[in-house]
Enzyme design. Structure first.
Site, PDB file in Angstrom:
ATOM      1  N   HIS A  35      -9.868  -6.642   1.339  1.00  0.00           N
ATOM      2  CA  HIS A  35      -8.684  -6.102   0.661  1.00  0.00           C
ATOM      3  C   HIS A  35      -8.478  -6.765  -0.696  1.00  0.00           C
ATOM      4  CE1 HIS A  35      -7.596  -3.879   4.238  1.00  0.00           C
ATOM      5  NE2 HIS A  35      -6.641  -3.308   3.551  1.00  0.00           N
ATOM      6  N   LYS A 100      -2.705  -3.767  14.046  1.00  0.00           N
ATOM      7  CA  LYS A 100      -1.734  -4.118  15.084  1.00  0.00           C
ATOM      8  C   LYS A 100      -0.571  -4.871  14.453  1.00  0.00           C
ATOM      9  CE  LYS A 100      -3.776  -8.533  16.610  1.00  0.00           C
ATOM     10  NZ  LYS A 100      -2.720  -9.544  16.558  1.00  0.00           N
TER      11      LYS A 100
END
Lengths: 171, 275
Positions: A35, A100
């Site tokens: 990222h 999650k």
């Protein structure tokens, strides 16, 4: 609980927070380090190694692939660590995030703006998820090891819509 | 005299096996939680967790991709001797045990990965005799990041301890992959309490403390935490924590340290005895 079959072509704006879905299609793995590189590349105006437009990113870093297998165990990691990067990626076309745990308000706002959806997989269900992955292809940043970007093809991956494109959340 | 090469080999094999198995007591508790659960989303998650742990065992796969930072609690006899460096032998054991597992250890500042999952976090406890025992715990980041320490004042008492744990679990929410297990250290100093919160997790999962008052506190904490209704994966429901283990140590008249280690449902640990 009713389960909706989805794929990369489905209209994600019809999904509602709380829907159980079964995903068959393509998603790219990327976690913390990938990222960081994506966002740095976008800031410099460079081309990304994947086409983000309409894409799905799975926050995961699998165990090494054993001889004769497609991939190692591959469960979701905590999504909130990607919160600082996610809005930039959504602005660049990312539509589906899979991970999650909770997301922050900046992510939710960007999801509403970009009509994106956040799905959750079961944390710690890595062996089960591994069994639903039918293909894995190395794409970029292989120097990052488990954090490299990989293209996964999955069949019947059990997920839950945690935050929908209107910003409704079950978390 | 212990041979370091033998220590590494035996420890390595034990770690390799432990990383591919979820503790059987935890699996049993997960099945009880599934039966008890009425929240359909939580049941959805619990069913997958149980299926996952069974798939992992059947296919000799890692139940979780986060095979953790290796923690070793070493009990070493004061009369024991070694043909080399014990610490090097233990780290070599970790290297062997993690050969097929994910390499998750990096320098804290440069973030460069050591690529063999060493160094392990090692604590030594020197005991009488010449024995050697190593307890191994694989600690994943998702749950470890959610732990915490509270330096309470003695006036806060048991209620304060319970509140401190509840606050930490509430803050953690879905992040540590509930249903969780809780290791709680009470007393000592800040660091001692933290270490106790880890050794608490090395007790047989679900087994209450031998001390009656401590066992009572464990029950009270578990009840208070489950009243939060965070549930499996933060989806709601009655089981947020499967078990709570508390370890205590004497502390200063002016202190009441409380440390909480949060453990995800993917409990992977083992004990290796040498000699």
């Amino acid at each position: 609980m009713k389960t909706i079959d989805i794929n990369n072509e489905c209209d994600i704006e019809t999904l509602r927070a709380g829907d159980a879905v079964s995903f068959s299609g393509v998603m790219y793995t990327a976690r913390d380090a990938a990222h960081k590189r994506f966002v740095e590349a976008l800031e410099k105006g460079e081309k990304l190694p994947i086409d983000l437009n309409g894409s799905a990113i799975y926050y995961a870093g699998p165990t090494p692939t054993r001889e004769g297998e497609i991939i190692g165990s591959c469960g979701p990691t905590t999504s909130s660590r990607m919160d600082d990067y996610a809005p930039t990626l959504m602005d660049a076309g990312l539509r589906v995030m899979i991970g999650k745990g909770k997301r922050n308000s900046a992510v939710v706002e960007s999801m509403i703006k970009n009509k994106a959806v956040y799905l959750i997989a079961v944390g710690g269900a890595a062996a089960l998820i591994k069994s639903r992955i039918t293909a894995c292809e190395d794409v970029a940043y292989l120097d990052l090891g488990c954090e490299a970007v990989r293209k996964l093809t999955v069949r019947d991956l059990p997920l839950l819509v945690a935050i929908d494109s209107k910003g409704n959340s079950i978390l | 005299m212990y041979k370091c090469e033998d220590i590494s080999k035996k420890l390595g094999e034990a770690i390799d096996g432990a990383l591919k198995r979820v503790d059987s007591d935890v699996l049993r508790m997960l099945k009880v939680a599934y039966e008890k659960e009425t929240n359909e989303r939580a049941k959805w998650a619990l069913a997958q967790i149980i299926e996952n742990d069974e798939v992992a065992e059947r296919t000799d796969s890692y139940p979780c991709q986060d095979t953790g930072i290796a923690m070793l609690m070493v009990s070493v006899g004061q009369d024991a001797s070694f043909d080399g460096s014990l610490e090097k032998a233990l780290n070599e054991g970790v290297r062997i045990g993690y050969r097929d597992a994910r390499k998750s250890i990096a320098h804290p500042l440069t973030r460069l990965n050591t690529k063999d999952n060493t160094p392990a976090v090692i604590y030594y406890n020197v005991v009488e005799g010449n024995g050697l025992e190593v307890k191994f715990l694989a600690k994943g980041a998702g749950s470890e990041n959610m732990g915490g320490v509270r330096m309470l004042t003695p006036s806060k008492g048991k209620k304060g301890i319970i509140n401190a744990v509840v606050e930490i679990v509430k803050e953690a929410g879905a992040n540590p992959c509930p249903p969780i297990l809780l290791g709680v250290g009470v007393g000592g100093s800040m660091d001692k309490a933290t270490l106790l919160s880890k050794t608490a997790l090395l007790r047989k999962c679900g087994q209450p403390s031998a001390d009656e008052e401590t066992a009572e506190l464990e029950k009270d904490i578990l009840e208070a935490v489950n009243a939060l209704r965070i549930g499996a994966q933060g989806l709601g429901g009655v089981t947020t924590a499967l078990a709570c283990a508390v370890e205590t140590a004497h502390t200063h008249i002016g202190m009441l340290p409380v440390a909480v280690t949060v453990q995800c449902h993917s409990v992977r640990h083992t004990t290796v005895k040498f000699g």
